[in-house]
Scaffold this motif. Structure first.
Motif, PDB file in Angstrom:
ATOM      1  N   TYR A  35       0.828  -1.214   0.000  1.00 19.12           N
ATOM      2  CA  TYR A  35       0.000   0.000   0.000  1.00 19.12           C
ATOM      3  C   TYR A  35       0.861   1.263   0.000  1.00 19.12           C
ATOM      4  O   TYR A  35       0.392   2.337   0.368  1.00 19.12           O
ATOM      5  CB  TYR A  35      -1.017   0.000   1.149  1.00 19.12           C
ATOM      6  CG  TYR A  35      -0.440  -0.081   2.549  1.00 19.12           C
ATOM      7  CD1 TYR A  35      -0.188  -1.312   3.135  1.00 19.12           C
ATOM      8  CD2 TYR A  35      -0.156   1.073   3.276  1.00 19.12           C
ATOM      9  CE1 TYR A  35       0.337  -1.400   4.416  1.00 19.12           C
ATOM     10  CE2 TYR A  35       0.360   0.997   4.562  1.00 19.12           C
ATOM     11  CZ  TYR A  35       0.604  -0.245   5.118  1.00 19.12           C
ATOM     12  OH  TYR A  35       1.130  -0.317   6.391  1.00 19.12           O
ATOM     13  N   ASP A  82      -6.852   8.571  -4.040  1.00  9.68           N
ATOM     14  CA  ASP A  82      -7.030   8.460  -2.587  1.00  9.68           C
ATOM     15  C   ASP A  82      -5.714   8.395  -1.816  1.00  9.68           C
ATOM     16  O   ASP A  82      -5.719   8.118  -0.623  1.00  9.68           O
ATOM     17  CB  ASP A  82      -7.875   7.218  -2.266  1.00  9.68           C
ATOM     18  CG  ASP A  82      -7.179   5.927  -2.702  1.00  9.68           C
ATOM     19  OD1 ASP A  82      -6.060   5.999  -3.245  1.00  9.68           O
ATOM     20  OD2 ASP A  82      -7.752   4.848  -2.484  1.00  9.68           O
ATOM     21  N   HIS A  85      -4.106   4.018  -3.633  1.00 10.92           N
ATOM     22  CA  HIS A  85      -4.068   3.235  -4.873  1.00 10.92           C
ATOM     23  C   HIS A  85      -3.373   4.082  -5.940  1.00 10.92           C
ATOM     24  O   HIS A  85      -3.880   5.159  -6.273  1.00 10.92           O
ATOM     25  CB  HIS A  85      -5.483   2.901  -5.363  1.00 10.92           C
ATOM     26  CG  HIS A  85      -6.239   1.999  -4.429  1.00 10.92           C
ATOM     27  ND1 HIS A  85      -6.815   2.445  -3.269  1.00 10.92           N
ATOM     28  CD2 HIS A  85      -6.500   0.672  -4.509  1.00 10.92           C
ATOM     29  CE1 HIS A  85      -7.409   1.429  -2.661  1.00 10.92           C
ATOM     30  NE2 HIS A  85      -7.229   0.348  -3.381  1.00 10.92           N
ATOM     31  N   ASP A 351      -4.936   8.222   5.961  1.00 12.80           N
ATOM     32  CA  ASP A 351      -5.956   7.331   6.489  1.00 12.80           C
ATOM     33  C   ASP A 351      -5.974   6.010   5.695  1.00 12.80           C
ATOM     34  O   ASP A 351      -6.202   6.016   4.489  1.00 12.80           O
ATOM     35  CB  ASP A 351      -7.296   8.063   6.342  1.00 12.80           C
ATOM     36  CG  ASP A 351      -8.401   7.360   7.068  1.00 12.80           C
ATOM     37  OD1 ASP A 351      -8.198   6.203   7.479  1.00 12.80           O
ATOM     38  OD2 ASP A 351      -9.469   7.973   7.215  1.00 12.80           O
ATOM     39  N   VAL A 352      -5.727   4.902   6.386  1.00 11.22           N
ATOM     40  CA  VAL A 352      -5.716   3.606   5.701  1.00 11.22           C
ATOM     41  C   VAL A 352      -6.955   2.767   6.049  1.00 11.22           C
ATOM     42  O   VAL A 352      -6.999   1.572   5.755  1.00 11.22           O
ATOM     43  CB  VAL A 352      -4.421   2.804   6.015  1.00 11.22           C
ATOM     44  CG1 VAL A 352      -3.210   3.498   5.440  1.00 11.22           C
ATOM     45  CG2 VAL A 352      -4.249   2.576   7.522  1.00 11.22           C
ATOM     46  N   LYS A 353      -7.968   3.420   6.659  1.00 10.69           N
ATOM     47  CA  LYS A 353      -9.183   2.677   7.096  1.00 10.69           C
ATOM     48  C   LYS A 353      -9.782   1.839   5.980  1.00 10.69           C
ATOM     49  O   LYS A 353     -10.247   0.726   6.212  1.00 10.69           O
ATOM     50  CB  LYS A 353     -10.244   3.662   7.599  1.00 10.69           C
ATOM     51  CG  LYS A 353     -10.000   4.152   9.012  1.00 10.69           C
ATOM     52  CD  LYS A 353     -11.280   4.799   9.580  1.00 10.69           C
ATOM     53  CE  LYS A 353     -10.982   5.531  10.870  1.00 10.69           C
ATOM     54  NZ  LYS A 353     -10.400   6.882  10.652  1.00 10.69           N
ATOM     55  N   ALA A 354      -9.747   2.388   4.764  1.00 12.97           N
ATOM     56  CA  ALA A 354     -10.372   1.695   3.638  1.00 12.97           C
ATOM     57  C   ALA A 354      -9.697   0.350   3.348  1.00 12.97           C
ATOM     58  O   ALA A 354     -10.274  -0.492   2.653  1.00 12.97           O
ATOM     59  CB  ALA A 354     -10.324   2.581   2.395  1.00 12.97           C
ATOM     60  N   LEU A 355      -8.486   0.146   3.841  1.00 14.39           N
ATOM     61  CA  LEU A 355      -7.750  -1.092   3.549  1.00 14.39           C
ATOM     62  C   LEU A 355      -7.843  -2.109   4.680  1.00 14.39           C
ATOM     63  O   LEU A 355      -7.320  -3.217   4.586  1.00 14.39           O
ATOM     64  CB  LEU A 355      -6.265  -0.769   3.312  1.00 14.39           C
ATOM     65  CG  LEU A 355      -5.960   0.339   2.297  1.00 14.39           C
ATOM     66  CD1 LEU A 355      -4.457   0.550   2.189  1.00 14.39           C
ATOM     67  CD2 LEU A 355      -6.552  -0.021   0.933  1.00 14.39           C
ATOM     68  N   ARG A 356      -8.497  -1.700   5.786  1.00 13.87           N
ATOM     69  CA  ARG A 356      -8.484  -2.559   6.966  1.00 13.87           C
ATOM     70  C   ARG A 356      -9.230  -3.871   6.752  1.00 13.87           C
ATOM     71  O   ARG A 356     -10.343  -3.884   6.241  1.00 13.87           O
ATOM     72  CB  ARG A 356      -9.104  -1.817   8.156  1.00 13.87           C
ATOM     73  CG  ARG A 356      -8.151  -0.781   8.742  1.00 13.87           C
ATOM     74  CD  ARG A 356      -8.835  -0.022   9.837  1.00 13.87           C
ATOM     75  NE  ARG A 356      -7.932   0.938  10.463  1.00 13.87           N
ATOM     76  CZ  ARG A 356      -8.331   1.858  11.335  1.00 13.87           C
ATOM     77  NH1 ARG A 356      -9.608   1.948  11.689  1.00 13.87           N
ATOM     78  NH2 ARG A 356      -7.463   2.699  11.856  1.00 13.87           N
ATOM     79  N   TRP A 503      -4.795  -4.201  12.639  1.00 12.50           N
ATOM     80  CA  TRP A 503      -5.553  -4.590  11.456  1.00 12.50           C
ATOM     81  C   TRP A 503      -4.609  -5.128  10.389  1.00 12.50           C
ATOM     82  O   TRP A 503      -3.513  -4.587  10.190  1.00 12.50           O
ATOM     83  CB  TRP A 503      -6.278  -3.385  10.827  1.00 12.50           C
ATOM     84  CG  TRP A 503      -7.377  -2.813  11.640  1.00 12.50           C
ATOM     85  CD1 TRP A 503      -8.702  -3.115  11.567  1.00 12.50           C
ATOM     86  CD2 TRP A 503      -7.254  -1.788  12.654  1.00 12.50           C
ATOM     87  NE1 TRP A 503      -9.411  -2.350  12.470  1.00 12.50           N
ATOM     88  CE2 TRP A 503      -8.548  -1.533  13.148  1.00 12.50           C
ATOM     89  CE3 TRP A 503      -6.187  -1.069  13.183  1.00 12.50           C
ATOM     90  CZ2 TRP A 503      -8.797  -0.579  14.142  1.00 12.50           C
ATOM     91  CZ3 TRP A 503      -6.422  -0.133  14.178  1.00 12.50           C
ATOM     92  CH2 TRP A 503      -7.720   0.094  14.646  1.00 12.50           C
ATOM     93  N   LEU A 505      -3.868  -5.125   6.562  1.00 13.42           N
ATOM     94  CA  LEU A 505      -4.217  -4.151   5.520  1.00 13.42           C
ATOM     95  C   LEU A 505      -4.145  -4.813   4.151  1.00 13.42           C
ATOM     96  O   LEU A 505      -3.226  -5.593   3.867  1.00 13.42           O
ATOM     97  CB  LEU A 505      -3.275  -2.937   5.571  1.00 13.42           C
ATOM     98  CG  LEU A 505      -3.351  -2.078   6.841  1.00 13.42           C
ATOM     99  CD1 LEU A 505      -2.415  -0.879   6.719  1.00 13.42           C
ATOM    100  CD2 LEU A 505      -4.773  -1.585   7.126  1.00 13.42           C
ATOM    101  N   THR A 508      -3.130  -2.610  -2.352  1.00 13.44           N
ATOM    102  CA  THR A 508      -3.807  -1.651  -3.239  1.00 13.44           C
ATOM    103  C   THR A 508      -3.458  -1.900  -4.705  1.00 13.44           C
ATOM    104  O   THR A 508      -3.919  -1.177  -5.572  1.00 13.44           O
ATOM    105  CB  THR A 508      -3.408  -0.202  -2.884  1.00 13.44           C
ATOM    106  OG1 THR A 508      -1.992  -0.089  -2.948  1.00 13.44           O
ATOM    107  CG2 THR A 508      -3.894   0.164  -1.494  1.00 13.44           C
TER     108      THR A 508
END
Ligand code: FRU
Length: 515
Positions: A35, A82, A85, A351-356, A503, A505, A508
Motif C-alpha cells: 500500500y 485516494d 491506490h 488514512d488507511v481505514k479503507a484497507l483494513r 488490522w 491491511l 492496493t
C-alpha cells in the motif's frame, strides 16, 4: 490428436521461461510494499512535482527508465485518487540531449499566467533542475527549467526558452515552486547545496524569476543542502506558521541523508526563523525518509500532505529488491504542535481505514496472554498497529515486529534511557551495507502518561509514529519470508495497561496487474 495435445504442452514450456507468462504478478515480489508506491521496475529516488489537480494526486519521481541503478534521471509518473491506490503512467519528462531531469515541483497555473494553457483551462507547469554532467573538461551544470502539460499531466512540452534560471553553477538545484497568496505571485525556493543556502525567487509568469531573498546557513551543515520545501502549516489550536524543510546529505545524525526543518514566518520574500540558527530540528529519526515534498494545491481545508523517498543515500543503490529499487513513504498530513520546547512538526499517516481487514483488539496487563492472542492474530506482512502502553515500572517496553526465523525488529520506548527507538540489527537481510544494521533513536523524557504508537508495516517498510506524530522513525527492513510475527515485551519491571488495535491491511495493487 497428438498435435493438438502436444502443442499446448510446448506453449506451457515456453511460458515457463523467465520473462514469460509465468512471472510473478508485477507488484507481488518479496519486499514489494502493498500500500506504498514503488515503480513496477527500475530505480527511483526523490518524489517530484507532487500536485493535486482535477481529482487526481500526481506523484512524479526521480526515475531511471533504463535500469535499477541511479542514472538517466527522468520523471516517472503515477496518479492516485485516494493517496493509497496508485496507477503508474508513462515517463513524464525524459532525459534529453544529455540533460537529466533532476528534482523539482509542479504547479497548477489556474489563470494562464505562463501563457502555456490552452482552451481557457488551467494547465500544469513543472519546474525542475536540468543537470548536464561534466564532460570534456567542462564542469557539470545545474539550471532551473520549466515544462507544461495541457492534458492532466499525460504529455509534457519542455519550454523552448529553457533554462529560466542559470547561475552557471555545478550545484544549484531542486526548485520547490508554489503560488503565494501573500505575495500574489509564484515563489520558488531552491538550494545552493555547498553554500548551505536556500534562495527565494519570485515570478508572475513562471518564466522570469527575480531573486528576492535567501536563508542559511543555519542548523545542520555537515553535508550538502538539497530538496528545500516551504509550506504554510496549521498550528494545532489555531493559526499557521511556515515550515522550511531542507535535506542534508551526508551528515545526518543517524548517518547518511536526513531532513531538518525550520519554523518561522514568510512574507512572500524572506523566511524568518523563529529559533536561533543553532537550533536543529529533524523531521524523522529513522534513517529512511528523504527529500519529502508537500503536494501543491491540496483539496481545500486539508492540512499539507507530504511524502518522501523511503531510503538513505548510504545504501540506496544496494537494497535487495528486484526488479525495482526505491519506494515512497506513506503520505503524511502535517501539523505544528506547541511543546515545552516550542512548535514542533507532527506527522499523521494518510488514512488507511479503507484497507483494513482482520481486526485484533486487546486490553490488559498480562503480557503472556497478549502474546498468545497476538500469535494467532498476526498473519500478514501488511498491517497497522495502534497501541498505548503505561510503562509503569518497566525499564523498556516495545514491540517485536516482522519476527520469525531468527529475524525481528524492535520498536520501543526505553524509560531508562528516555528514548524512542527502532532496532533493525536482527531484521533479516542487513548484509548489503555496513551502514544498514542500526538502532536509531530520539531522546524523549519519560512522562506521566502512556506512550503511544501508530506503526505501519508493509513487507519492507516500517513507519513508526509516536506521541501523536511528534516522533517519526521511518525504517526499511528485509525480513525472511514468513517472518510476520508480532509480540509485545517489557523488560526490567512490570508495565501497566497495554491497549492494542491491529488490522491486516489489503493490497492496493490490482490483482490483474500480473504482466
Ligand atoms: C536528492 C538528490 C537531489 C537531486 C536528485 C538527483 O536525493 O540528490 O538533490 O535533484 O537527488 O537524482
Amino acid at each position: 490428436m497428438v498435435y493438438t495435445r502436444g502443442f499446448p504442452a510446448v506453449l506451457a514450456m515456453l511460458f515457463a521461461l523467465p520473462g514469460a507468462a509465468q512471472q510473478p504478478p508485477a507488484y507481488d515480489q518479496p519486499f514489494r510494499p502493498q500500500y506504498h508506491f514503488s515503480p513496477r521496475q527500475n530505480w527511483t529516488n526523490d518524489p517530484n512535482g507532487l500536485v493535486y489537480f482535477d481529482g487526481e494526486y500526481h506523484l512524479f519521481y526521480q526515475y531511471n527508465p533504463l535500469g535499477d541503478r541511479w542514472g538517466h534521471m527522468s520523471w516517472g509518473h503515477a496518479v492516485s485518487r485516494d493517496l493509497l491506490h496508485w496507477q503508474e503512467l508513462p515517463v513524464a519528462l525524459a532525459e534529453e540531449n544529455g540533460i537529466m531531469i533532476f528534482t523539482g515541483s509542479t504547479v497548477v497555473d489556474q489563470h494562464n499566467s505562463s501563457g502555456f494553457c490552452a482552451g481557457g483551462k488551467p494547465c500544469m507547469v513543472a519546474v525542475y533542475t536540468g543537470h548536464t554532467p561534466a564532460a570534456g573538461g567542462r564542469p557539470a551544470l545545474e539550471t532551473q527549467n520549466i515544462a507544461y502539460s495541457n492534458d492532466r499531466g499525460r504529455t509534457w512540452t519542455k519550454y523552448a526558452g529553457n533554462p529560466v534560471l542559470d547561475l552557471h553553477m555545478t550545484n544549484f538545484r531542486d526548485p520547490h515552486a508554489f503560488w503565494s497568496d501573500t505575495a500574489k505571485r509564484w515563489v520558488m525556493v531552491v538550494a545552493l547545496p555547498n553554500e548551505h543556502n536556500v534562495l527565494f525567487y519570485g515570478s508572475t509568469d513562471l518564466k522570469k524569476w527575480d531573486r528576492v531573498g535567501e536563508f542559511g546557513p543555519a542548523g545542520a551543515t555537515g553535508g550538502q543542502w538539497e530538496c528545500p520545501t516551504l509550506a504554510e502549516v496549521p498550528v494545532e489550536g489555531g493559526g499557521t506558521r511556515w515550515v522550511l524543510k531542507v535535506g542534508l546529505n551526508p551528515g545526518a545524525p543517524q548517518g547518511g541523508s536526513a531532513e531538518q526543518y525550520f519554523v518561522g514566518s514568510f512574507d512572500g520574500t524572506a523566511f524568518t526563523n523563529d529559533n536561533p540558527p543553532t537550533t536543529t530540528l529533524w523531521t524523522d529519526y529513522g534513517k529512511d525518509c528523504y527529500c519529502a515534498l508537500p503536494f501543491n494545491g491540496p483539496p481545500p481545508g486539508n492540512r499539507p500532505v507530504m511524502l518522501g523517498w523511503m531510503n538513505n543515500w548510504q545504501y540506496a543503490g544496494n537494497v535487495p529488491t528486484s526488479p525495482w529499487r526505491g519506494q515512497m513513504t506513506i503520505p503524511r498530513r502535517l501539523q505544528l504542535r506547541q511543546t515545552a520546547a516550542g512548535l514542533r512538526l507532527a506527522q499523521e499517516p494518510a488514512d488507511v481505514k479503507a484497507l483494513r481487514g482482520a481486526h485484533f483488539s486487546w486490553r490488559g496487563g498480562d503480557v503472556a496472554a497478549l502474546n498468545r492472542a497476538l500469535g494467532k492474530a498476526a498473519r500478514g506482512a501488511s498491517w497497522e498497529l495502534r497501541a498505548s502502553v503505561q510503562p509503569g515500572a518497566a525499564a523498556e517496553i516495545g514491540w517485536k515486529v516482522f519476527s520469525g526465523g531468527g529475524n525481528y525488529t524492535l520498536v520501543g520506548y526505553s524509560a531508562e534511557r528516555g528514548e524512542f527507538f527502532v532496532d533493525r540489527t536482527h531484521s533479516g537481510d542487513t548484509s548489503f551495507s555496513p551502514n544498514f544494521p542500526a538502532r536509531t533513536s530520539v531522546k524523549w523524557p519519560a512522562g506521566a502518561g502512556p506512550v503511544e504508537f501508530t506503526i505501519l508495516g508493509d513487507r519492507s517498510t516500517l513507519e513508526v509514529f509516536a506521541q501523536g506524530g511528534l516522533v517519526a522513525l521511518t525504517t526499511l527492513v528485509y525480513p525472511s519470508a514468513g517472518a510476520n510475527g508480532m509480540q509485545f515485551y517489557a523488560e526490567g519491571g512490570k508495565q501497566r495497561e497495554v491497549r492494542v488495535e491491529r488490522w491486516e491491511l489489503a493490497s492496493t495493487w490490482p490483482r490483474d496487474a500480473a504482466r
